[in-house]
Design a protein around this motif. Sequence first.
Motif, short mmCIF file in Angstrom:
data_model
loop_
_atom_site.label_atom_id
_atom_site.label_comp_id
_atom_site.label_asym_id
_atom_site.label_seq_id
_atom_site.Cartn_x
_atom_site.Cartn_y
_atom_site.Cartn_z
N LYS A 122 -66.50 71.08 13.27
CA LYS A 122 -65.69 72.04 14.02
C LYS A 122 -64.22 71.62 14.02
O LYS A 122 -63.69 71.07 15.01
CB LYS A 122 -66.21 72.17 15.45
CG LYS A 122 -67.68 72.59 15.53
CD LYS A 122 -67.90 73.98 14.96
CE LYS A 122 -69.33 74.45 15.15
NZ LYS A 122 -69.57 75.79 14.55
N LEU A 123 -63.54 71.87 12.91
CA LEU A 123 -62.16 71.40 12.75
C LEU A 123 -61.22 71.97 13.81
O LEU A 123 -60.36 71.25 14.33
CB LEU A 123 -61.66 71.75 11.35
CG LEU A 123 -62.36 71.04 10.18
CD1 LEU A 123 -61.81 71.55 8.85
CD2 LEU A 123 -62.20 69.54 10.28
N ASP A 124 -61.36 73.27 14.11
CA ASP A 124 -60.46 73.88 15.11
C ASP A 124 -60.67 73.25 16.48
O ASP A 124 -59.70 73.02 17.22
CB ASP A 124 -60.71 75.39 15.18
CG ASP A 124 -60.16 76.13 13.97
OD1 ASP A 124 -59.38 75.51 13.21
OD2 ASP A 124 -60.53 77.30 13.77
N ALA A 125 -61.91 72.97 16.83
CA ALA A 125 -62.19 72.35 18.13
C ALA A 125 -61.68 70.92 18.18
O ALA A 125 -61.08 70.49 19.17
CB ALA A 125 -63.69 72.38 18.40
N ILE A 126 -61.89 70.17 17.09
CA ILE A 126 -61.45 68.77 17.04
C ILE A 126 -59.93 68.67 17.17
O ILE A 126 -59.41 67.74 17.79
CB ILE A 126 -61.93 68.12 15.73
CG1 ILE A 126 -63.46 68.02 15.71
CG2 ILE A 126 -61.31 66.73 15.54
CD1 ILE A 126 -64.04 67.71 14.35
N ALA A 127 -59.23 69.67 16.63
CA ALA A 127 -57.76 69.66 16.68
C ALA A 127 -57.23 69.75 18.11
O ALA A 127 -56.06 69.43 18.36
CB ALA A 127 -57.21 70.81 15.84
#
Length: 494
Positions: A122-127
């Motif tokens: 979940k790249l958007d969440a990790i950001a």
Amino acid sequence: MSKLIKTFVEQVVESPHSVYTKMDSIYLVNRVLALVGEEGADRETAATDLIDLKDELVALAVENGRCGALFEERDCLGAELMNVITPPPSVVNERFWTIYAEQPEQAVADFYDLSQKNDYIKLDAIAKNIAFETPTDYGNLQITINLSKPEKDPKAIAAAKLLKQSSYPLDQLAMENEGYQGRLDHPARANHRIIRVDLGEEQWGFQYSPYAYFNEHCIFLNTEHVPMVISRTTFEQLLELVEIFPGYFAGSNADLPIVGGSILTHNHYQGGRHTFPMEMAELDHQFTFAGYEDITAGIVKWPMSVLRLTGADKTRLVDLADKIRLAWSGYSDPDLDIIAKTGDEPHHTVTPIARRRGQLFELDLVLRDNHTSDDHPDGVYHPHKDVQHIKKENIGLIEVMGLAILPPRLKEELAEVEKYLLGQDNQLADYHKDWADRIKATHPDLTADTVTTIVQEAVGQVFARVLEDAGVYKSDEAGQAGFMRFVESIGVTG
């Protein structure tokens, strides 16, 4: 602008990971329509990224009543949509090992790319996570305030309670998660894939963490549901993993409550391509264990109690590591409040971490003790009460290595600390007040431009204290003398 579903299908067909071709386009359009509904199917979009297109399709499905509005419901549909670019497990594994035979690093890179492109990671969440480094006496510690995992909606919690209880999959590390649709009380895994890996006589799985705490954060899991146990086999498997996966470290949480990880019922390790502060720490004392003159050994300059072993022969490293583990399991030093057992209850274990340095193998053994006392009911070697306003959770593998995973509450709470320090209206939590007053006393000239940096540095210093609390042998003269007594009990030659 282009048609939403048509663009999504085109991106699926063009993906290097997909098994579909242009001939499959009509079929794919119909399968997507079945998931999101036909109303609004011809709407236009400016999006070109596959994950963005997926999000728009999920929103369309909610409008059409094909999907509930809760995060968990939308996540299940989103994973099912991204499943269309994700090959079946047999294909993913066949591709991985075929490429691995010629280019091991490329095989790993391709699987990592798939796990990002299909929205499993979940790249958007990790950001959203807040991350910074803080200089300490032990080097720069890494701090993360974890904001990636979505908080449970009260409506979802209430709805989940009405569901018939299920024990399938057994836990979030079970092999049965691969392709699982998900439900309100279990995450969506339709787009999840696991690489099968043989470790000795056991079959394990290799997957990435959906909410990664560091670069290429991965999980190695036993395909059988067996509890975590630190043993000789653990050292063998960790060293084998860092040989199979070039550039990755591999480590295990301890196998006892308080000092162990959050899932002690399923044997697993963590790994990834990341340099932790502990790895960069140098040896404070160096010596040679008797009979193991081919292995460099020493105590790491670190707030926790770490023995580092380095050598070219994996079997020799395993032999010595297990000798140390067995010695530690029964070792007590009452003068330093180090207690191996209470009755039949064991208190001693290790947190092991393996890595490669060129042609050499390196194994760090972090000594752990989980006994409690009247003064420290949460654990003598657990964050003490005066630092629990920042970190009260268990100190697991990742924290041991110098990366703090701090709770999301701190995002808002630290903002209130900053307001307090600047003399602004605030809602400072009572448990932060003494700490905030100490910051104010040591930084009387702080300003709006410097307050965030000062607070972050103070958080880092608290984390250093957290690690010191978790350290069995303290950094003072008595602690280091005690550490050497343990080392000498095993037998050293110099």
